[in-house]
Design an enzyme around this catalytic site. Structure first.
Site, PDB file in Angstrom:
ATOM      1  N   SER A 221       0.527  -0.800  -0.337  1.00  0.00           N
ATOM      2  CA  SER A 221      -0.377  -0.192   0.555  1.00  0.00           C
ATOM      3  C   SER A 221       0.820   1.019  -0.058  1.00  0.00           C
ATOM      4  O   SER A 221       2.054   1.188   0.801  1.00  0.00           O
ATOM      5  CB  SER A 221      -0.862   0.110   0.987  1.00  0.00           C
ATOM      6  OG  SER A 221      -0.687  -0.180   2.011  1.00  0.00           O
ATOM      7  N   GLY A 223      -0.314   4.789   0.404  1.00  0.00           N
ATOM      8  CA  GLY A 223      -0.831   5.794   0.908  1.00  0.00           C
ATOM      9  C   GLY A 223      -1.773   6.828   0.154  1.00  0.00           C
ATOM     10  O   GLY A 223      -2.547   5.788  -1.054  1.00  0.00           O
ATOM     11  N   GLY A 226      -2.171   4.642  -3.667  1.00  0.00           N
ATOM     12  CA  GLY A 226      -2.767   4.025  -3.927  1.00  0.00           C
ATOM     13  C   GLY A 226      -1.939   2.306  -3.125  1.00  0.00           C
ATOM     14  O   GLY A 226      -1.285   2.498  -2.257  1.00  0.00           O
ATOM     15  N   GLY A 252      -4.630   1.088   5.826  1.00  0.00           N
ATOM     16  CA  GLY A 252      -3.985   0.044   6.146  1.00  0.00           C
ATOM     17  C   GLY A 252      -4.823  -1.131   6.042  1.00  0.00           C
ATOM     18  O   GLY A 252      -5.221  -1.967   5.871  1.00  0.00           O
ATOM     19  N   ASP A 253      -5.710  -0.838   7.236  1.00  0.00           N
ATOM     20  CA  ASP A 253      -6.513  -2.047   8.160  1.00  0.00           C
ATOM     21  C   ASP A 253      -8.387  -2.652   7.243  1.00  0.00           C
ATOM     22  O   ASP A 253      -8.414  -3.196   6.816  1.00  0.00           O
ATOM     23  CB  ASP A 253      -6.636  -1.281   9.838  1.00  0.00           C
ATOM     24  CG  ASP A 253      -5.912  -1.483   9.983  1.00  0.00           C
ATOM     25  OD1 ASP A 253      -4.954  -1.783   9.653  1.00  0.00           O
ATOM     26  OD2 ASP A 253      -5.585  -0.326  11.421  1.00  0.00           O
TER      27      ASP A 253
HETATM   28  N1  LIG Z   1      -4.161  10.494   1.912  1.00  0.00           N
HETATM   29  C1  LIG Z   1      -5.236   9.351   1.199  1.00  0.00           C
HETATM   30  N2  LIG Z   1      -6.052   9.516  -0.121  1.00  0.00           N
HETATM   31  C2  LIG Z   1      -6.398   8.485  -0.269  1.00  0.00           C
HETATM   32  N3  LIG Z   1      -6.534   7.999  -0.483  1.00  0.00           N
HETATM   33  C3  LIG Z   1      -5.676   6.613   0.848  1.00  0.00           C
HETATM   34  C4  LIG Z   1      -4.997   7.466   1.818  1.00  0.00           C
HETATM   35  N4  LIG Z   1      -4.311   7.166   2.798  1.00  0.00           N
HETATM   36  C5  LIG Z   1      -4.792   6.172   2.195  1.00  0.00           C
HETATM   37  N5  LIG Z   1      -4.847   6.252   1.325  1.00  0.00           N
HETATM   38  C6  LIG Z   1      -5.638   4.266   1.407  1.00  0.00           C
HETATM   39  O1  LIG Z   1      -5.576   3.382   2.007  1.00  0.00           O
HETATM   40  C7  LIG Z   1      -4.859   2.185   1.341  1.00  0.00           C
HETATM   41  C8  LIG Z   1      -3.734   2.006   2.484  1.00  0.00           C
HETATM   42  O2  LIG Z   1      -3.200   3.557   3.238  1.00  0.00           O
HETATM   43  P1  LIG Z   1      -1.480   3.204   3.789  1.00  0.00           P
HETATM   44  O3  LIG Z   1      -0.686   2.879   2.754  1.00  0.00           O
HETATM   45  O4  LIG Z   1      -1.577   4.480   3.775  1.00  0.00           O
HETATM   46  O5  LIG Z   1      -1.428   2.173   4.883  1.00  0.00           O
HETATM   47  P2  LIG Z   1      -0.371   1.540   5.992  1.00  0.00           P
HETATM   48  O6  LIG Z   1      -0.025   3.239   6.400  1.00  0.00           O
HETATM   49  O7  LIG Z   1      -0.654   0.280   6.195  1.00  0.00           O
HETATM   50  O8  LIG Z   1      -2.032   2.403   7.274  1.00  0.00           O
HETATM   51  P3  LIG Z   1      -2.108   2.085   9.313  1.00  0.00           P
HETATM   52  O9  LIG Z   1      -0.934   1.257   9.236  1.00  0.00           O
HETATM   53  O10 LIG Z   1      -2.199   3.345   9.389  1.00  0.00           O
HETATM   54  O11 LIG Z   1      -3.657   1.168   8.918  1.00  0.00           O
HETATM   55  C9  LIG Z   1      -4.331   3.127   0.738  1.00  0.00           C
HETATM   56  O12 LIG Z   1      -3.890   1.988  -0.552  1.00  0.00           O
HETATM   57  C10 LIG Z   1      -5.172   4.453  -0.158  1.00  0.00           C
HETATM   58  O13 LIG Z   1      -6.362   3.408  -0.608  1.00  0.00           O
HETATM   59 MG   LIG Z   2      -0.308  -0.500   8.277  1.00  0.00          MG
END
Ligand SMILES: Nc1ncnc2c1ncn2[C@@H]1O[C@H](COP(=O)(O)OP(=O)(O)OP(=O)(O)O)[C@@H](O)[C@H]1O
Ligand SMILES: [Mg+2]
Length: 310
Positions: A221, A223, A226, A252-253
């Site tokens: 992922s 952020g 995508g 991410g969850d």
């Molecule tokens: N600012 C944003 N705008 C649009 N979509 C977002 C944004 N941030 C996260 N996402 C969506 O959420 C998904 C997962 O995000 P991210 O990569 O931040 O996960 P993470 O870092 O594992 O989060 P966490 O561990 O806090 O749950 C991304 O693939 C995207 O679809």
């Molecule tokens: Mg995460």
């Protein structure tokens, strides 16, 4: 059934304090308390997407009781193993004036060998009525680094698909046991491979390498950019819908929950990837961690497009 495993749940306490400074005493009237921990966020979003969810893991003390009661209110069935020491508290101090967030993350309760054995027994029992199992988040101190890997092996022996969202040595050990899917974010992938991944090419290269070790889906992922999904049949990229984000914690969850729900509904992998990104982005639009509006998820799901990178 979809089952989530949360070994180190938490009570999340969020304080809103304008112009937060050290060496100061604050009388706080704006406190939000909720049940937290990555696995619980996954459980909540999967339930909000309309699926029956079971949550298991470890709970203890009055803080554990609070978490249990919160899950009962959400109609999430639970099969937690109760331990002697109390479930941890995760504190966030949000300062809207200086736009800062300060986090105090307790490590979590010490778990005895007897309690671990009781959990493993419960885990095996839970597998019997689960099609998809998700283990997410931190592990309380004292548990073996192989804990997620051990769970993956047992799940595979029972033909249950296991998704692992972990980092550091817990992720390394889980990969050795070949889970169905892993979901590191870019930072966690960099930590895993040990060098800076500054191009899409490098992300795909490393994802393919991990995939070849016997993991069916490597989802990275990214952020607001995508995600990139690598399977033995191809590499796919999905750009996240453009939104103005309110809170990106737990995206991410929600992403993992979306994917698990689609897999549970026997949708094909590209479809599951679209629902993952849609749910992740929908979470970013909510103030509350691990919350989505199903209608917004559906809208994003219709809008997202899959692009092949290979
Ligand atoms: N600012 C944003 N705008 C649009 N979509 C977002 C944004 N941030 C996260 N996402 C969506 O959420 C998904 C997962 O995000 P991210 O990569 O931040 O996960 P993470 O870092 O594992 O989060 P966490 O561990 O806090 O749950 C991304 O693939 C995207 O679809
Ligand atoms: Mg995460």
């Amino acid at each position: 059934m979809i089952t989530t495993v949360t070994l180190n749940p938490a009570i999340d306490r969020a304080y809103v304090i304008n112009n937060f400074q050290p060496n100061t005493r604050y009388m706080v009237d704006d406190v939000k308390v909720s049940a937290g921990g990555k696995g619980l966020n996954v459980a909540r979003v999967a339930a909000m997407l309309g699926e029956k969810v079971n949550a298991t893991g470890l709970l203890g003390g009055v803080t554990g009781k609070f978490v249990q009661e919160e899950l009962d209110k959400l109609n999430i069935s639970t099969s937690f193993v109760w331990i002697n020491e109390a479930t941890r508290v995760f504190t966030a101090i949000v300062d809207p004036v200086n736009n800062t967030e300060t986090f105090l993350s307790e490590k979590g309760p010490a778990v005895t060998k007897k309690e671990l054995n009781a959990f493993v027994k419960e885990f095996v029992k839970t597998l019997k009525y689960s099609e998809i199992m998700i283990a997410s988040g931190s592990v309380p101190p004292g548990l073996p680094k192989t804990i997620y890997g051990d769970m993956v092996k047992i799940a595979r022996d029972n033909n249950v698909k296991m998704i692992i969202d972990a980092c550091g040595s817990y992720l390394v050990e889980a990969i050795k046991a070949k889970p169905f899917m892993i979901k590191p974010n870019l930072h966690e992938l960099k930590e895993l491979v040990g060098y800076d991944l500054d191009s899409e090419y490098k992300i795909v290269y490393e994802s393919k390498y991990i995939c070849k070790q016997g993991i069916e889906v490597v989802a990275i992922s990214l952020g607001d950019k995508g995600a990139i999904f690598t399977t033995k049949d191809g590499v796919y990229k999905i750009c996240a819908p453009k939104i103005s984000a309110v809170n990106t914690v737990g995206c991410g969850d929600a992403f993992v929950a979306g994917c698990a729900v689609a897999l549970f509904r026997k949708r094909d992998l590209p479809d599951a990837f679209k629902l993952a990104v849609a749910a992740g982005t929908a979470n970013a639009m909510e103030r509350q961690i691990g919350h989505i509006d199903p209608e917004i998820v559906e809208k994003f799901y219709q809008e997202t497009k899959l692009k092949r990178l290979d």
